[in-house]
Design a protein around this motif. Structure first.
Motif, short mmCIF file in Angstrom:
data_model
loop_
_atom_site.label_atom_id
_atom_site.label_comp_id
_atom_site.label_asym_id
_atom_site.label_seq_id
_atom_site.Cartn_x
_atom_site.Cartn_y
_atom_site.Cartn_z
N ILE A 14 52.00 55.48 52.41
CA ILE A 14 50.49 54.94 52.34
C ILE A 14 50.38 54.58 50.60
CG2 ILE A 14 48.10 55.36 52.30
CD1 ILE A 14 48.62 56.96 54.92
N THR A 15 50.85 55.33 50.04
CA THR A 15 50.66 55.14 48.57
C THR A 15 51.69 53.97 47.96
OG1 THR A 15 50.48 57.48 47.97
CG2 THR A 15 50.91 56.23 46.24
N LEU A 16 52.79 53.93 48.66
CA LEU A 16 53.69 52.85 48.39
C LEU A 16 53.06 51.37 48.65
CD1 LEU A 16 56.41 52.05 47.20
CD2 LEU A 16 57.39 52.13 49.55
N LEU A 17 52.50 51.35 49.80
CA LEU A 17 51.82 50.18 50.51
C LEU A 17 50.80 49.89 49.66
CD1 LEU A 17 51.86 51.03 54.35
CD2 LEU A 17 53.52 49.30 52.92
N GLY A 18 49.76 50.89 49.23
CA GLY A 18 48.62 50.65 48.37
C GLY A 18 49.09 50.03 46.87
N VAL A 19 50.05 50.66 46.42
CA VAL A 19 50.40 50.22 45.14
C VAL A 19 51.04 49.01 45.03
CG1 VAL A 19 52.02 50.65 43.14
CG2 VAL A 19 50.81 52.60 44.15
N THR A 20 51.88 48.56 45.91
CA THR A 20 52.53 47.41 45.88
C THR A 20 51.59 46.28 46.31
OG1 THR A 20 53.37 47.77 48.29
CG2 THR A 20 54.78 48.24 46.42
N PHE A 21 50.75 46.42 47.31
CA PHE A 21 49.69 45.48 47.60
C PHE A 21 48.94 45.13 46.50
CE2 PHE A 21 45.79 44.14 49.43
CZ PHE A 21 46.04 42.99 49.86
N LEU A 22 48.51 46.19 45.88
CA LEU A 22 47.35 45.77 44.74
C LEU A 22 48.30 45.37 43.38
CD1 LEU A 22 45.25 49.34 44.60
CD2 LEU A 22 44.66 46.95 45.15
N SER A 23 49.46 45.70 43.20
CA SER A 23 50.12 44.89 42.25
C SER A 23 50.40 43.49 42.62
CB SER A 23 51.62 45.62 42.06
OG SER A 23 51.24 47.14 41.63
N PHE A 24 50.76 43.35 44.20
CA PHE A 24 51.11 42.01 44.21
C PHE A 24 49.83 40.94 44.06
CE2 PHE A 24 52.19 38.38 47.28
CZ PHE A 24 53.14 38.03 47.08
N LEU A 25 48.62 41.65 44.63
CA LEU A 25 47.30 40.83 44.53
C LEU A 25 47.08 40.75 43.04
CD1 LEU A 25 45.08 39.82 46.41
CD2 LEU A 25 43.83 42.09 45.84
N ILE A 26 47.05 41.42 42.13
CA ILE A 26 46.82 41.32 40.69
C ILE A 26 47.80 40.23 39.82
CG2 ILE A 26 46.80 42.29 38.43
CD1 ILE A 26 45.85 45.10 39.80
N ILE A 27 48.99 40.30 40.39
CA ILE A 27 49.94 39.32 39.94
C ILE A 27 49.52 37.93 40.38
CG2 ILE A 27 52.19 38.16 39.78
CD1 ILE A 27 53.16 41.43 40.06
N LYS A 28 49.14 37.73 41.66
CA LYS A 28 48.78 36.48 42.34
C LYS A 28 47.50 35.93 41.77
CE LYS A 28 50.71 34.32 44.54
NZ LYS A 28 51.79 33.45 44.51
N MET A 29 46.59 37.05 41.04
CA MET A 29 45.12 36.41 40.76
C MET A 29 45.15 35.95 39.07
SD MET A 29 43.05 39.65 42.31
CE MET A 29 41.54 39.06 41.29
N ALA A 30 46.47 36.20 38.44
CA ALA A 30 46.66 36.09 37.17
C ALA A 30 46.67 34.36 37.27
CB ALA A 30 47.70 36.46 36.57
N VAL A 62 48.16 34.71 50.33
CA VAL A 62 48.46 35.79 49.58
C VAL A 62 49.16 36.74 50.57
CG1 VAL A 62 47.98 37.69 48.14
CG2 VAL A 62 47.22 35.30 47.50
N MET A 63 48.49 37.02 51.57
CA MET A 63 48.63 38.10 52.40
C MET A 63 49.77 37.89 53.19
SD MET A 63 47.22 41.08 53.41
CE MET A 63 47.83 42.54 54.41
N VAL A 64 50.26 36.51 53.56
CA VAL A 64 51.65 36.20 54.32
C VAL A 64 52.85 36.54 53.43
CG1 VAL A 64 52.59 34.24 55.31
CG2 VAL A 64 50.36 34.45 55.98
N GLN A 65 52.21 36.03 51.97
CA GLN A 65 53.37 36.22 51.13
C GLN A 65 53.77 37.57 50.91
OE1 GLN A 65 53.00 34.09 47.33
NE2 GLN A 65 51.43 32.81 48.01
#
Length: 325
Positions: A14-30, A62-65
């Motif tokens: 669960i932690t791994l999924l949360g960290v990677t999803f938030l990181s991916f989202l933040i990178i894409k928001m830049a 983003v979710m698909v990516q």
């Protein structure tokens, strides 16, 4: 214990999924991405950039990516680096050995010195030796690691005793095996010394306080009153004082890959630190995510190992696990 491990593994996923999803989202928001930099090159046509977007799925939501990346990451296929034009996993493998050479060396030295000095200070509480060790700890805990690295580099450059920057000297390929090892060892002195001095300072204070707590406990007073030999008391203190210290293993294992990043950048050591810095500056999505993915796995694995070691060392934790089941 089996139930305990299953729960820990579930929490890790669960932690791994949360960290990677938030990181991916933040990178894409830049704002912007690596392909935007290619648009500044007049030799690259807009059609080529659109083809690259479709090829790497960057034209999808983003979710698909993220789901596409996650499916590949589970199999440790971490994608392709735009900047280096190579698979991410290959780039990480090329640099991880250099980073581990620094961090493993400093970790072994730090743990050895922290236990030795912490035990000495704890058993010599209030003496000149204890005050001297505490002075060292307070000094280097307040020293920023980057400032210490700059200071050591300055000393090395002024004295000429050690090479400054990088991992190898000019003409490295023409050296003998012994000369190569000696050359790398000389380049390691500044970064390893920096990491060891700072890391030891914090850990030895924890060991010292744990030793003093155990020495003042009723069971230790009872053992002394019964005339138990000093070596038995030292063994008892060492075993019980290591419990808080063991919890740091998780952070130490995670730090094997990320803990030396700043020092690597300062001294120009060709490890993961420089690789990740370049990836972030160039917005190399898959390389950044690959580094975060591996780092998160190391942290979760370290915490799991620390939990298991605590359960093995401390009977009280084992009893709580049995009662919990």
């Amino acid at each position: 214990m089996f139930t305990f491990l299953l729960v820990r593994l579930g929490q890790a996923v669960i932690t791994l999924l949360g960290v990677t999803f938030l990181s991916f989202l933040i990178i894409k928001m830049a704002p912007g991405d690596y392909l935007d930099q290619l648009r500044l090159n007049p030799q690259i046509s807009p059609e080529t950039i659109e083809t690259l977007k479709k090829q790497y799925g960057l034209d999808k939501p983003v979710m698909v990516q993220y789901i596409k990346w996650l499916k590949s990451a589970v199999m440790f296929d971490l994608g392709y680096s735009f900047q280096y034009h190579a698979p991410v996993i290959k780039l990480i493998k090329e640099r991880v050995g250099n980073t581990l050479l620094l961090t493993l060396t400093s970790a072994v030295l730090s743990w050895f010195l922290a236990v030795l000095l912490g035990l000495l200070a704890g058993f010599k509480e209030g003496t000149f030796t204890d005050k001297l060790i505490k002075a060292y700890a307070y000094t280097f805990m307040s020293f920023p690691s980057f400032f210490l690295a700059f200071l050591l580099l300055l000393i090395a450059s002024k004295t000429g005793a050690l090479p400054v920057g990088g991992m190898r000297s000019a003409g490295f390929e023409s050296m003998t095996t012994f000369e190569k090892l000696l050359d790398i060892a000389k380049h390691m002195v500044v970064p390893v010394l920096t990491l060891t001095l700072v890391s030891t300072a914090g850990m030895l204070r924890l060991v010292r306080s744990s030793v003093i707590e155990v020495l003042h406990s009723p069971i230790t007073t009872f053992l002394r009153a019964k005339g138990v030999p000093q070596r038995v008391i030292v063994k008892h203190v060492l075993k019980n004082a290591m419990n808080p210290f063991t919890t740091l293993i998780g952070y130490e294992i995670a730090g094997l890959l990320s803990g030396a990043a700043l020092i690597e950048i300062i001294v120009g050591w060709p490890g993961l630190g420089l690789l990740m810095l370049d990836a972030v500056l160039s917005q190399d999505l898959f390389l950044v995510m690959g580094g975060l993915y591996i780092g998160t796995i190391m942290l979760l694995l370290g915490n799991l190992i620390a939990d298991i070691l605590l359960a093995l060392i401390d009977p009280r934790i084992r009893e709580r696990e049995i009662i919990g089941r």
